[in-house]
Enzyme design. Structure first.
Site, short mmCIF file in Angstrom:
data_model
loop_
_atom_site.label_atom_id
_atom_site.label_comp_id
_atom_site.label_asym_id
_atom_site.label_seq_id
_atom_site.Cartn_x
_atom_site.Cartn_y
_atom_site.Cartn_z
N GLY A 34 0.84 -1.18 0.00
CA GLY A 34 0.00 0.00 0.00
C GLY A 34 0.87 1.23 0.00
O GLY A 34 2.08 1.14 0.26
N GLN B 78 3.47 9.93 1.36
CA GLN B 78 4.75 9.24 1.13
C GLN B 78 5.42 9.66 -0.17
O GLN B 78 6.61 9.40 -0.36
CB GLN B 78 4.56 7.72 1.13
CG GLN B 78 4.18 7.18 2.50
CD GLN B 78 4.07 5.68 2.46
OE1 GLN B 78 3.05 5.14 2.09
NE2 GLN B 78 5.14 4.98 2.79
N CYS C 208 7.61 -0.40 6.22
CA CYS C 208 7.09 0.80 5.55
C CYS C 208 8.19 1.33 4.63
O CYS C 208 9.34 1.45 5.05
CB CYS C 208 6.73 1.84 6.61
SG CYS C 208 6.13 3.38 5.93
N LEU C 209 7.81 1.67 3.41
CA LEU C 209 8.80 2.22 2.46
C LEU C 209 9.43 3.50 3.02
O LEU C 209 10.59 3.79 2.73
CB LEU C 209 8.13 2.53 1.11
CG LEU C 209 7.66 1.32 0.30
CD1 LEU C 209 6.84 1.79 -0.90
CD2 LEU C 209 8.83 0.47 -0.17
N HIS D 109 -2.50 0.75 8.48
CA HIS D 109 -1.17 1.34 8.26
C HIS D 109 -1.26 2.56 7.33
O HIS D 109 -0.70 3.62 7.63
CB HIS D 109 -0.26 0.25 7.66
CG HIS D 109 1.13 0.70 7.37
ND1 HIS D 109 2.23 0.16 8.01
CD2 HIS D 109 1.62 1.64 6.51
CE1 HIS D 109 3.32 0.76 7.55
NE2 HIS D 109 2.98 1.64 6.64
N GLU D 110 -1.97 2.41 6.22
CA GLU D 110 -2.01 3.50 5.23
C GLU D 110 -2.83 4.69 5.73
O GLU D 110 -2.46 5.84 5.51
CB GLU D 110 -2.56 3.00 3.89
CG GLU D 110 -1.75 1.89 3.23
CD GLU D 110 -0.26 2.14 3.16
OE1 GLU D 110 0.16 3.31 3.07
OE2 GLU D 110 0.51 1.15 3.22
N HIS E 208 -0.97 6.98 7.92
CA HIS E 208 -0.12 7.97 7.22
C HIS E 208 -0.89 9.27 6.97
O HIS E 208 -0.29 10.35 6.95
CB HIS E 208 0.35 7.42 5.87
CG HIS E 208 1.55 6.53 5.93
ND1 HIS E 208 2.78 6.96 6.38
CD2 HIS E 208 1.73 5.23 5.55
CE1 HIS E 208 3.66 5.95 6.29
NE2 HIS E 208 3.05 4.89 5.79
NI NI Z 1 3.95 3.04 5.44
#
Ligand code: NI
Length: 163
Positions: A46, A51, A89-90, A132-133, A136
């Site tokens: 995701g 991000q 997480c990226l 998680h997303e 953000h």
């Molecule tokens: Ni993330």
């Protein structure tokens, strides 16, 4: 469109509260295309618009072969029971090995790219990805869910990546 640079922990955009999308116009569609291109390139299950440096309430989620877009997503917890999630997480250099608690079952209401209402009930991994997303979009990251010791360990690992 374009692969965008993934913003990393320490970048202030990741700590902002993302803005609601008022109108799904060309610019929003272009952002989503870039998010999809970026996630295909970088991997991940995701991605949230902050991000790639865009403080708007947009996430994309991978479901098997598909990638779906959720605009202005709202999350509702359907089951208070928690599950352990080994998360990455990226924006935190895809570091693995840190476990957080997530709700088992959630419902997400959003709009799709055509502006149509979308409602998804999710359990297991999909429920975790949504939590998680959507975090953000609130300026939160999975590191915020760790106990202080694990948080310090993860920050040490992050500093190794930076140096
Ligand atoms: Ni993330």
């Amino acid at each position: 469109m374009a692969i965008r640079k993934i913003r990393k922990i320490g970048d202030p955009v990741l700590r902002e509260i993302a803005n609601k999308v008022d109108k799904i116009d060309r610019s929003i569609k272009d952002i989503v295309k870039d998010m999809i291109d970026t996630m295909k390139e970088e991997g991940g299950l995701g991605l949230a618009a902050p991000q790639i440096g865009i403080s708007k309430r947009i996430i994309i989620v991978r479901y098997g072969d598909r990638i779906d877009t959720f605009i202005n997503p709202e999350l509702e917890v359907l089951d208070d029971n928690m599950t352990k999630s080994d998360e990455g997480c990226l924006s935190i250099y895809s570091i693995q090995g840190f476990t957080v608690d997530r709700y088992k079952k959630v419902r997400v209401r959003a709009k799709n790219l055509k502006g149509k209402p979308l409602e998804v009930t999710a359990e297991g991994l999909l429920a975790i990805i949504f939590q998680h997303e959507i975090d953000h979009l609130k300026g939160k990251m999975f590191i915020d869910h760790l106990d202080p010791t694990s948080r310090m360990e993860l920050l040490d690992r992050v500093n190794e990546f930076k140096s």
